[in-house]
Design an enzyme around this catalytic site. Structure first.
Site, PDB file in Angstrom:
ATOM      1  N   SER A  45       0.810  -1.220   0.000  1.00  0.00           N
ATOM      2  CA  SER A  45       0.000   0.000   0.000  1.00  0.00           C
ATOM      3  C   SER A  45       0.843   1.270   0.000  1.00  0.00           C
ATOM      4  CB  SER A  45      -0.935   0.007   1.217  1.00  0.00           C
ATOM      5  OG  SER A  45      -0.200  -0.088   2.420  1.00  0.00           O
ATOM      6  N   ASP A 342      -2.548   8.031   8.633  1.00  0.00           N
ATOM      7  CA  ASP A 342      -2.466   7.193   9.821  1.00  0.00           C
ATOM      8  C   ASP A 342      -0.995   6.971  10.150  1.00  0.00           C
ATOM      9  OD1 ASP A 342      -1.433   5.091   8.289  1.00  0.00           O
ATOM     10  OD2 ASP A 342      -3.358   4.095   8.086  1.00  0.00           O
ATOM     11  N   HIS A 345       1.331   4.857   7.395  1.00  0.00           N
ATOM     12  CA  HIS A 345       1.532   5.239   5.999  1.00  0.00           C
ATOM     13  C   HIS A 345       2.043   6.676   5.914  1.00  0.00           C
ATOM     14  CE1 HIS A 345      -1.357   1.898   5.698  1.00  0.00           C
ATOM     15  NE2 HIS A 345      -0.774   1.654   4.533  1.00  0.00           N
TER      16      HIS A 345
END
Length: 439
Positions: A45, A342, A345
Site C-alpha cells: 500500500s 495514519d 503510511h
C-alpha cells in the site's frame, strides 16, 4: 566541488586528502536508488498508486513512494498484500515486473500482528521462519534474473480424494501447497500417495515443500485415532533428483502439547516433470510458483525495511533474509511514523529513503548510494556500478575488484611531490651557502 578537488590534486596532495576526509565529500546517501532507468520495485500500500487514486487520499499522503513515479510502469504493488502472502494464500495479487536493478519494499502484510497459524494450537513463529526462508531465496535468485511473476502449477492425481483446506484462520486460507484428503478406502494414513506435476515456461520456479512439524492426529474417520509423522518429497523424473524432508519435533495440536504447524522449505526447480510423494499423512502438491525468467549479469537487489509503526507488532524477517552479497538492506535510524492519514503510511523518513528512486546514482553499495564516481570520504563496501576511488568495479562473487589506477596515480603524485620538496630544500640550502660565502 569534485572537479575542483581533482584539478588541484597535482598541486598538492593535502588538498585532495582534505576533500576526501575533512570535508566528507560524496558521502553515501541513505536512499534506495538505481544506476540506470532499468529498474523495478515490488511493493504494497505504501507504493500502490492505484489504491490512492481510487480512494482519494489528499496529496498522496498515504504513499512513501514519490508521486512522480506513479505512472512510470516500474511499480508492482498491492495494498494489503505481499509476495509471501500471495505465494501461499487465496488472498493474492499477481505481482509481475522486470528490471536489471530490482527493489523490494513489502512484507509487512504478513507479520506477527496478524498471528497466522494453520491450526488452533499452531505456532506463528513457524510462519515467521517460513517467511525468512522464502524471501532469502527470492532475493538471492533476483540478483541473477530480470523477471518475476506468478504462475499456476497443474497436477495429475490418480486417486478419488479431493483437495482440502486444512490450513486456515479467520482471514487467510492456504492454497499453496494443495493438500489432498485421505482416500476413503484406507482406514488410516499409513499409505504412500503421489501426484505428477510439470514445470514449464520459465528458467526456474520457486516452489514450497511443506510438512507439519510434529505429530498430526488423524481425522474422525480414523478409528485408531492415531498420530502421524509428516513426510513429503518431490522427485524430478527427468534427472532422478529428490527434494524432501520429514517432521522431527515432538509437538502436537492440543492445549497440553501445542505447536503443530507447517514448516516450509523453498526450492528453485528447473523445468521438467516431477512427482510429489507422501509416505505418511497428507499428500501436498505445489499449486503456485514464482516464475523466474531472463537471466542477467549479477546485480544485488535492494530491500527497504518493511515494518509497522510501533503500535503494531512487526518482524525483521526481510532483514534476516537480505544477506550480502546478493542483497543490500536499507533502513532508517528511527521508527515508522506516518503522517496525516495514519501512523502506518506516509512516514517522513521512509519517504526520504525512497526519494532516491527519482534519480540515477553512480554507485550502490552496502553503506548506501554514491552520487558521484570520483572521490569519496568512504570506500564503498560491496560496491556496484561506477564507484568512487575506482574507475571500474565489477562483482566476481563474492570479491569486488577495484581498478588500481587511481591509487597508482596518487602514489606517483606523492613521489613527485617528495622529489620536488627534496630538490627545493637542496636548492635553497645551496643558494644560502653561496650567499654566505660571498658575504
Amino acid at each position: 566541488m569534485g572537479s575542483m578537488c581533482i584539478a588541484m590534486a597535482p598541486r598538492t596532495l593535502l588538498l585532495l586528502i582534505g576533500c576526501q576526509l575533512a570535508l566528507g565529500f560524496n558521502e553515501p546517501l541513505n536512499v534506495v536508488s538505481h544506476l540506470s532507468d532499468d529498474w523495478f520495485l515490488f511493493g504494497d500500500s505504501r507504493s500502490d498508486c492505484s489504491y490512492v487514486e481510487n480512494n482519494g487520499h489528499p496529496a498522496f499522503d498515504w504513499l512513501d513512494l514519490p508521486q512522480e513515479l506513479c505512472h512510470s510502469g516500474k511499480i508492482s504493488a498491492k495494498s494489503g498484500n505481499s509476495l509471501f502472502k500471495s505465494f501461499h494464500f487465496t488472498d493474492w495479487y499477481n505481482y509481475t515486473g522486470e528490471g536489471d536493478q530490482v527493489i523490494f519494499y513489502e512484507g509487512v502484510n504478513f507479520s506477527p500482528s496478524h498471528g497466522f497459524k494453520c491450526l488452533a494450537e499452531g505456532d506463528n513463529k513457524r510462519w515467521m521462519g517460513n517467511k525468512a526462508r522464502f524471501y532469502a531465496l527470492v532475493y538471492k535468485k533476483m540478483a541473477y534474473y530480470r523477471s518475476l511473476s506468478f504462475v499456476n502449477v497443474s497436477y495429475s492425481y490418480g486417486g478419488k480424494a479431493k483437495p482440502t483446506a486444512i490450513c486456515k484462520d479467520n482471514t487467510l486460507t492456504l492454497n499453496n501447497p494443495t493438500f489432498i484428503s485421505k482416500e476413503s478406502n484406507y482406514v488410516d494414513y499409513y499409505y504412500e500417495s503421489d501426484a505428477n506435476f510439470t514445470l514449464e515456461g520459465c528458467d526456474e520456479f520457486i516452489v514450497p515443500l511443506c510438512v507439519f512439524n510434529g505429530h498430526s492426529r488423524g481425522s474422525s474417520s480414523d478409528p485408531a485415532n492415531k498420530y502421524y509423522m509428516d513426510s513429503q518429497m518431490y522427485y524430478n523424473m527427468d534427472t532422478g533428483v529428490f527434494y524432501g524432508f520429514n517432521s522431527t519435533l515432538d509437538v502436537g495440536n492440543t492445549a497440553q502439547n501445542p505447536g503443530l504447524d507447517l514448516t516450509c522449505i523453498y526450492y528453485a526447480l528447473t523445468p521438467g516433470n516431477y512427482k510429489a510423494v507422501s509416505l505418511e499423512y497428507l499428500l501436498t502438491i505445489p499449486s503456485k510458483a514464482i516464475c523466474l525468467r531472463k537471466p542477467k549479469r549479477f546485480m544485488p537487489v535492494q530491500v527497504v525495511d518493511s515494518r509497522w509503526n510501533n503500535a503494531k507488532h512487526s518482524d525483521n524477517m526481510t532483514a534476516v533474509a537480505c544477506q550480502t552479497p546478493y542483497c543490500l538492506f536499507r533502513n532508517t535510524s528511527s521508527g515508522y511514523n506516518g503522517s496525516t492519514h495514519d501512523v502506518h503510511h506516509g512516514g517522513f523518513h521512509f519517504r526520504k529513503l525512497l526519494s532516491g528512486l527519482l534519480y540515477n546514482v553512480s554507485c550502490i553499495a552496502q553503506q548506501g548510494a554514491f552520487f558521484y564516481n570520483n572521490v569519496s570520504s568512504q570506500w564503498p563496501v560491496l560496491g556496484y556500478g561506477q564507484c568512487p576511488t575506482a574507475a571500474n568495479i565489477e562483482f566476481i562473487a563474492p570479491v569486488c575488484l577495484y581498478d588500481p589506477l587511481p591509487v597508482i596515480l596518487l602514489g606517483v603524485l606523492l613521489g613527485i611531490a617528495v622529489l620536488i620538496i627534496v630538490f627545493l630544500l637542496f636548492y635553497f640550502m645551496t643558494d644560502s651557502g653561496v650567499r654566505l660565502h660571498e658575504a
